[in-house]
Scaffold this active site. Structure first.
Site, PDB file in Angstrom:
ATOM      1  N   PHE A 116      73.250  67.230  46.100  1.00 51.73           N
ATOM      2  CA  PHE A 116      73.366  67.752  47.464  1.00 51.73           C
ATOM      3  C   PHE A 116      74.087  69.088  47.402  1.00 51.73           C
ATOM      4  CE2 PHE A 116      75.213  68.675  51.537  1.00 51.73           C
ATOM      5  CZ  PHE A 116      74.136  68.480  52.379  1.00 51.73           C
ATOM      6  N   ASP A 165      79.401  73.258  41.565  1.00 47.20           N
ATOM      7  CA  ASP A 165      79.537  73.127  43.017  1.00 47.20           C
ATOM      8  C   ASP A 165      80.675  72.145  43.274  1.00 47.20           C
ATOM      9  OD1 ASP A 165      79.455  72.466  45.684  1.00 47.20           O
ATOM     10  OD2 ASP A 165      77.270  72.315  45.801  1.00 47.20           O
ATOM     11  N   LYS A 188      84.235  73.633  52.276  1.00 43.76           N
ATOM     12  CA  LYS A 188      84.897  72.503  52.934  1.00 43.76           C
ATOM     13  C   LYS A 188      86.422  72.668  53.067  1.00 43.76           C
ATOM     14  CE  LYS A 188      81.267  69.153  52.909  1.00 43.76           C
ATOM     15  NZ  LYS A 188      80.199  69.139  51.922  1.00 43.76           N
TER      16      LYS A 188
END
Ligand SMILES: *Cc1c(COP(=O)(O)O)cnc(C)c1O
Length: 411
Positions: free
Chosen positions: A151, A236, A265
């Site tokens: 993802f 990531d 985030k």
């Protein structure tokens, strides 16, 4: 510690607001039927005044909890000065933000963006340009190797290398130039890398896939392979990074330093979207004015909040909390696994993916019942539940939340 009220059925105000939200928004999500009005630390309060323990923390965007005083103060102070300049001008928080983020990462240059998906897009562009200009890959031939069940976000290019049917199905034509290999399979990775491979893009732990930790040695193996073959290792760490696993970066658990970190985030402290690509001068140095950018990327408010996040991470306090609370969390979950209520637990630090025994219903059903008990979690992939509390949660609160889970899964 327990919710003020734990009556099961949503109140009329909740039902009204949910109906209105569904009437006027695209249905890209399937939220739990709770309408949050207030939050503090690890707790959220809904419009009926019911309290819930937040064991999701905005998929790690809220690592420092709701309404974190230090972060709110930093944001307020900046709100009163200057909030946006665009990159047409310099502003007085930009140098510190880039310098200190680079230092935290042990890298040289920072390219700030806003959302995670934008940072991943930035990483893709960086790797391609580096491939053509530095590695000498023939024009249009650059390949990036990614993992199945990844993802990395929701943009057209990013879903082009997703293996999630729903994420991809109706959104082609897809961006070419990606090679997908099974996650955790070093041999498959080795055969996928060619002279035209410019990067390997991986989550060091796959969050959305259900908090999947690769086999020990995988990340180190990828590091060795990419170094040998002159390929960039792009990590990531949008969800796994910034304290979640008990270290600043999940790559550290294998002593691995990638060529590029992709961050997001928690970097925005749960207040503003802040993302960034962080790398060496050789890699990020490929860009010239006009080749990439963002109106909001690196804005003064974002920099002020992120600077406070970086200062908090520098103390090591949150990484230590995540490690300590993580040991407690995984100890408790091991008990539930032994009882057979949970068929598998994965994770690292204050982060866990649990597969619920099918007799207890789907992950969604368990999440709905936990909501009624005052605990908010998110299901993924049928029978999996993800637990990622804010790192500021107290051990007592976490223990109470796990008691609710235990009660729910015990006949
Ligand atoms: C959330 C996430 C993204 C995308 O971030 P957005 O801010 O939602 O665009 C990318 N990669 C990983 C690993 C993520 O967890």
């Amino acid at each position: 510690m327990s919710p003020l009220s734990s009556s099961g059925s949503p109140g009329s105000r909740t039902q009204e607001l949910i109906a209105a939200a569904e009437a006027h928004s695209a249905h890209t999500y399937h939220p739990l039927p709770v309408v949050v009005a207030d939050a503090d630390g690890a707790w959220m309060t809904d419009v009926e005044g019911r309290r819930y323990l937040d064991l999701l923390a905005g998929y790690s965007a809220l690592n420092f909890g709701h309404g974190n005083r230090r972060l709110i103060e930093a944001a307020k102070a900046q709100l009163g000065r200057v909030t946006l300049t665009s990159r047409a001008f310099y502003h007085d928080r930009f140098a510190a933000f880039c310098g200190e983020l680079a230092a935290l990462c042990g890298m040289e240059l920072v390219l700030p963006m806003n959302t995670g998906a934008e940072a991943v897009e930035t990483a893709v562009k960086t790797a391609r340009k580096w491939g053509y200009r530095v590695k000498g890959v023939p024009w249009e031939m650059a390949k990036i190797v990614v993992a199945a069940d990844n993802f990395h976000g929701r943009t057209t290019t990013v879903i082009s290398f997703s293996t999630d049917r729903a994420a991809r199905a109706d959104f082609g034509p897809y961006t070419p130039g990606f090679e997908i290999v099974p996650y955790g399979d070093l041999a498959a990775m080795r055969s996928a890398v060619t002279e035209n491979t410019v990067a390997v893009l991986l989550e060091p732990i796959q969050g959305e896939a259900g908090v999947v930790v690769p086999p020990q040695g995988y990340l180190a193996g990828v590091r060795e392979l990419t170094r040998e073959r002159e390929v960039l290792f792009v990590a990531d760490e949008i969800q796994s990074g910034l304290g979640r696993t008990g270290r600043t970066f999940a790559c550290e658990h294998e002593g691995v330093v990638p060529d590029m970190y992709v961050l997001g985030k928690a970097l925005g402290g749960g207040i503003v979207p802040v993302s960034a690509v962080v790398s060496s001068a050789e890699v990020l140095g490929v860009f010239r004015p006009g080749e990439h950018g963002s109106t909001f990327g690196g804005n003064p408010l974002a920099c002020a909040v992120a600077l406070e996040v970086i200062a908090m991470l520098r103390s090591g306090e949150f990484q230590e909390r995540a490690a300590g609370l993580g040991a407690f969390l995984h100890g408790e979950l091991a008990g539930l696994t032994a009882s057979g209520a949970i068929t598998a637990v994965r994770g690292r630090g204050l982060w866990a993916g649990l597969d619920i025994a099918p007799r207890h219903g789907t992950g969604r059903e368990v999440a709905e019942r936990l909501m009624e008990r005052g605990v908010l979690v998110k299901d993924t992939h049928g029978h999996t539940i993800r637990i990622a509390p804010p790192l500021v949660i107290s051990q007592d609160d976490l223990g109470w939340g796990l008691d609710q889970l235990r009660a729910e899964l015990t006949p």
